[in-house]
Design a protein around this motif. Structure first.
Motif, mmCIF file in Angstrom:
data_model
loop_
_atom_site.group_PDB
_atom_site.id
_atom_site.type_symbol
_atom_site.label_atom_id
_atom_site.label_comp_id
_atom_site.label_asym_id
_atom_site.label_seq_id
_atom_site.Cartn_x
_atom_site.Cartn_y
_atom_site.Cartn_z
ATOM 1 N N SER A 14 0.526 -0.711 0.032
ATOM 2 C CA SER A 14 0.174 -0.120 0.402
ATOM 3 C C SER A 14 0.974 1.593 -0.019
ATOM 4 O O SER A 14 0.317 2.279 -0.759
ATOM 5 C CB SER A 14 -0.977 0.109 1.757
ATOM 6 O OG SER A 14 -1.603 -0.866 1.179
ATOM 7 N N ASP B 256 -6.153 -0.705 -4.568
ATOM 8 C CA ASP B 256 -5.085 -1.465 -3.482
ATOM 9 C C ASP B 256 -5.864 -2.623 -2.598
ATOM 10 O O ASP B 256 -7.032 -2.479 -2.223
ATOM 11 C CB ASP B 256 -4.872 -0.683 -2.574
ATOM 12 C CG ASP B 256 -3.909 -0.889 -1.376
ATOM 13 O OD1 ASP B 256 -3.589 -1.954 -1.179
ATOM 14 O OD2 ASP B 256 -4.049 -0.124 -0.229
ATOM 15 N N GLU B 257 -5.809 -3.821 -2.860
ATOM 16 C CA GLU B 257 -6.685 -4.750 -2.372
ATOM 17 C C GLU B 257 -8.534 -4.223 -2.692
ATOM 18 O O GLU B 257 -9.335 -4.461 -2.114
ATOM 19 C CB GLU B 257 -6.531 -5.071 -1.192
ATOM 20 C CG GLU B 257 -5.274 -5.043 -0.967
ATOM 21 C CD GLU B 257 -4.465 -5.656 0.630
ATOM 22 O OE1 GLU B 257 -5.363 -6.806 0.958
ATOM 23 O OE2 GLU B 257 -3.349 -5.553 1.045
HETATM 24 MG MG MG Z 1 -2.203 -2.779 2.285
#
Ligand code: MG
Ligand code: ATP
Lengths: 257, 392
Positions: free
Chosen positions: A56, A176-177
């Motif tokens: 991240s 991000d995910e």
């Molecule tokens: Mg992360």
């Protein structure tokens, strides 16, 4: 694709993203250790690695949601520096989709999608709404345009978030995910949209543990651990013959059981 | 474990308890009224509301429209109510604006501003309001005499009061103009907050609201032009004439001391509510806005403030109702608000119960209407669906 006049001076022949010797500290904690990464236009890169490895942090440095301490980040040749103008310029071209969707809960889906194009790109409401409807159709929820985010399922919210990012007509999308907060039955609907985008040639950097997605669309898979890039390879090679022990251990945990 | 089973039924118990409570309350009120009636009658006092049409015979030291000693009680009561409303409006507006500033200072990153905000809140929140009121009133009275008035931008201030430049129109005209403006504003708010209820296309509604405000303002302008005597000049400026001030529009020290006290005291509470509101906004939404390229001003005005406001509003409603009640402290410095008019009326007429009834009804009316309007606003802007401000 771009009906919108670009006011900035990005060099679309330069690499989409060029990160050199990037370091980032949280206090004394060394979160990113001399990261080097180049992503060319149209390329899809999947980033994976254990929790806390800095995935991240790295992609949030690209649009400066996190400030880096040393090294250089260039987006289409424009270098990110202390100059706020360069940050604005890059954010216009780099969209981001978050794990928690982060929609604006006080605005309708349509208003979520038109806010930034009207304020940042300064296009008319009519044009912004037309663009928004086009992208809401693309993520297959045009019928939800007048609803509020809280009235949608997680999968629908994440698709709105993707549409919202697309409405700025960015050159690059960071994920991000995007599916980590979703129930299993909703993951597929979001991944489908992402696959479509990939096939249409969008430049994508995607932090995800969806290895099926990585196999299907990634040009390159990057493995990070403890703030470093340990390995990067095309998916067949990455999954077939991982070079490092740490990668093998990680893959056995993610794919195994 | 003994006794008939219905005594242990939950529904039966709930109903009997409720019925018993209501019956007890009714009996109490009935007994009190009857006792009061007989007691008053033996003392030769008449009850009833006929006195409302009698003239008061005493003077009111501040009113928005003219009053004379010959005016009846109902007019005085109305003027007192208007004074309370006027003071309440000024106090709430002032407390909100100052409170927003203090709250933002407290939630910002600048350590100096944070410290300043904290000091402000600790001082103004922890001293009793009546003490602060006396302080401001003493300050106002310590100002120089009229002949040594302090001048600033066309206004004068001295121990007798604050003299502002004014329009040369009668108070009745001003009242009509203000009423017209308020009606326009009220209509606009009504139309805007109705928006989420009946799913009408929002842009059309915004246009109607704008029209309502414009019509209200034009109406106000028309009243002012019609009410103005062509022989007079348009504005009146305060000026020193011998030992006193001539012209202008005088605001008495009692009034502005109370307005300052309510504003600064209220702002300390509003400031804390504002800070709480901003704290409740998830970082995620602001990051998403930043990632979309919004400027920090737009992130604040389009995302952070609207979300914080939604979190603040329910608590603010309580605070506002509370502040309106606090304006009754004006009696301590002699400001003729509703409460003071009632107190004087009781002294002069002896109709204690009736006036206390009117006092209660007046404040209930003000605070119910205020709460009703704000609750409507709150419902209209409340976040839809189960998700609140979001996390992460
Ligand atoms: Mg992360
Ligand atoms: N704001 C912060 N302050 C201090 N430390 C932080 C902060 N943000 C992240 N870190 C630390 O930096 C490291 C990298 O965090 P990051 O969020 O980038 O990891 P990640 O690879 O995305 O992990 P995950 O898979 O759990 O999302 C972690 O050890 C984390 O504790």
């Amino acid at each position: 694709m771009s009906a919108i006049a670009r006011t900035n001076v990005m060099d679309l022949t330069a690499p989409a993203i060029e990160i050199t010797d990037l370091n980032k500290y949280y206090g004394t904690f060394h979160a990113l250790r001399s990261i080097n990464l180049t992503v060319s236009k149209g390329e899809k890169v999947v980033v994976c690695g254990p929790s806390g490895s800095g995935k991240s942090t790295m992609i949030r440095c690209i649009n400066q949601l996190e400030e880096h301490d040393s090294g250089a980040i260039r987006v289409f040749g424009t270098q990110l520096d202390d100059n706020l103008g360069s940050i604005d310029e890059i954010r216009r071209e780099v969209g981001m989709v978050f794990q928690q969707f982060n929609l604006f809960p006080h605005m309708t889906v349509l208003e979520n999608c038109t806010l930034a194009p009207m304020l940042v790109r300064k296009i008319s409401r009519a044009e912004a709404e037309a663009t928004a409807m086009r992208y809401l159709e693309k993520v297959r929820i045009p019928d939800q345009a007048q609803k509020f985010p809280g009235q949608l399922s997680g999968g629908q919210q994440q698709r709105v978030a993707i549409a919202r990012a697309l409405c700025m007509q960015p050159e690059i999308l960071l994920f991000d995910e995007p599916t980590s907060a979703l129930d299993p039955e909703m993951i597929a609907e979001v991944l489908d949209v992402m696959v479509t985008l990939a096939q249409e040639g969008m430049t994508m950097v995607c932090v995800t543990h969806e290895m099926g997605f990585a196999r299907k669309v990634a040009d390159r898979v990057i493995f990070m651990d403890k703030g470093e890039i340990i390995e990067e390879a095309p998916p067949e090679e990455f999954f077939g013959q991982p070079k490092s022990d740490r990668t093998r251990l990680f893959l056995s945990q993610v794919l195994g059981h | 474990m003994t006794g008939p089973s219905f005594l242990r039924s939950r529904a039966f118990r709930r109903v009997t308890l409720q019925a018993g409570f209501v019956a007890g309350l009714l009996l109490l009120v009935l007994a009190a009224t009857l006792t009061a009636r007989t007691n008053l009658a033996t003392q030769g006092l008449t009850s009833g509301f006929d006195f409302l049409w009698k003239s008061t015979g005493w003077e009111m030291n501040f009113s928005l429209l003219p009053t004379t000693t010959a005016d009846p009680y109902w007019w005085y009561l109305l003027m007192g109510l208007m004074n309370t409303l006027f003071m309440g409006t000024l106090g709430l507006a002032g407390a909100s604006v100052l409170g927003l500033v203090v709250g933002l200072m407290r939630s910002g990153r600048n350590p100096a501003a944070r410290l300043l905000g904290t000091i402000y809140i600790e001082i103004f929140r922890n001293l009793p309001l009546i003490l602060q009121l006396f302080f401001w009133y003493a300050m106002a009275n310590a100002l120089p005499a009229p002949r040594a008035s302090i001048a600033f931008g066309g206004a004068l201030i001295n121990a007798r009061g604050l003299y502002l430049p004014g329009l040369m129109v009668g108070p009745g005209t001003v009242a009509l103009a203000v009423l017209s403006g308020l009606v326009g504003l009220g209509l606009a708010i009504w139309v805007l907050t109705a928006r989420r209820f009946n799913r009408v296309e929002p842009r059309g509604q915004r246009r109607v609201a704008l029209l309502a405000v414009l019509a209200g303002l034009i109406g106000a302008g028309v009243f002012v032009v019609l009410g103005h005597d062509p022989a007079d000049a348009w504005v009146t400026l305060p000026a020193l004439q011998g030992l006193k001030i001539d012209g202008g529009f005088r605001i008495q020290p009692e009034f502005y001391a109370l307005a300052i006290a309510i504003t600064t005291y209220g702002a300390a509470y509003v400031g804390e509510i504002v800070r709480g509101g901003f704290k409740s906004v998830g970082r995620g939404q602001m990051e998403a806005a930043a990632a979309l390229g919004l400027s920090s001003w737009h992130i604040f005005t389009r995302v952070r403030l609207p979300l914080a406001f939604r979190a603040m509003l329910p608590i603010l409603i309580n605070q506002y109702v509370w502040l309106i009640k606090a304006t009754t402290l004006g009696i301590a410095v002699g400001f003729s608000d509703f409460f003071m008019v009632i107190a004087s009326s009781i002294n002069h007429s002896g109709q204690t119960f009736e006036f206390i009834g009117i006092l209660m009804a007046g404040f209930l009316l003000i605070n119910f209407s205020l709460a009703a309007v704000l609750n409507r606003l709150n419902r209209a802007i409340a976040l839809k669906g189960h998700q609140t401000t979001g996390s992460a």
